[in-house]
Design a protein around this motif. Structure first.
Motif, PDB file in Angstrom:
ATOM      1  N   GLN A  54       0.823  -1.214   0.000  1.00 40.77           N
ATOM      2  CA  GLN A  54       0.000   0.000   0.000  1.00 40.77           C
ATOM      3  C   GLN A  54       0.860   1.269   0.000  1.00 40.77           C
ATOM      4  N   SER A  58       0.671   3.920  -2.895  1.00 44.81           N
ATOM      5  CA  SER A  58       0.405   5.320  -2.572  1.00 44.81           C
ATOM      6  C   SER A  58       1.476   6.230  -3.179  1.00 44.81           C
ATOM      7  N   ASN A  62      -0.073   8.797  -5.914  1.00 46.45           N
ATOM      8  CA  ASN A  62      -0.093  10.212  -5.548  1.00 46.45           C
ATOM      9  C   ASN A  62       0.731  11.071  -6.499  1.00 46.45           C
ATOM     10  N   ASN A  84       3.318  11.417  -1.421  1.00 51.10           N
ATOM     11  CA  ASN A  84       4.182  10.470  -2.117  1.00 51.10           C
ATOM     12  C   ASN A  84       5.479  10.263  -1.358  1.00 51.10           C
ATOM     13  N   SER A  87       4.912   8.337   1.910  1.00 52.45           N
ATOM     14  CA  SER A  87       4.644   6.919   1.659  1.00 52.45           C
ATOM     15  C   SER A  87       5.922   6.174   1.301  1.00 52.45           C
TER      16      SER A  87
END
Length: 160
Positions: A54, A58, A62, A84, A87
């Motif tokens: 995830q 992401s 993003n 971004n 993440s």
């Protein structure tokens, strides 16, 4: 002197081709590497699998969303770029943790393997290349490749 329409054109980007951005291409490579790594080297049922995948997703999504939103809102583009980065930084820590708790080596910047990996990452932006090459690599090597890809994404974002 420019008319209003020309000024708006200069102010607002007219394209949203995020797929051509080096940062997006590298983020896609990170996603593909992470998906493979998490499902191959982490135990089924480990929450870290979902967290890593995830975070990688992401990071990629993003960048795309920020690029599209950036046509009308630079503020939104910056916010999504920061999501971004956050993440991908979370994912970077996951790879570092993986190496550390298993007593595997995180390559130093001047290690010949790291130098070779940086050169490879700089030259290759196609995620298919990474999907093929990582099948021949150990978990330690794949984690270090991912770490180098993070660095190159961050550099791409700073230049963009």
């Amino acid at each position: 002197m420019k008319n209003k329409m020309e000024e708006d054109k200069d102010f607002l980007r007219q394209d949203n081709n995020y797929r051509s951005l080096k940062a997006f291409q590298k983020a896609e490579c990170i996603y593909d590497v992470t998906y493979y790594f998490a499902h191959k080297y982490l135990k089924t049922g480990d929450r870290t699998i979902d967290q890593m995948v995830q975070a990688a997703r992401s990071g990629k999504q993003n960048l795309a969303e920020g690029n599209i939103d950036g046509i009308t809102s630079r503020e939104m583009e910056l916010k999504l770029t920061n999501v971004n980065r956050a993440s991908l930084h979370e994912l970077l820590l996951d790879y570092e943790d993986y190496l550390r708790v298993r007593d595997l080596e995180q390559w130093k910047y001047d290690d010949p393997r790291c130098v070779q990996t940086r050169a490879f990452c700089k030259a290759h932006l196609d995620s298919a290349v990474y999907r093929e090459k990582i099948k021949e690599r150990s978990d330690e090597t794949i984690a270090n490749i991912a770490i180098r890809l993070f660095t190159s994404v961050m550099c791409s974002l700073e230049v963009s």
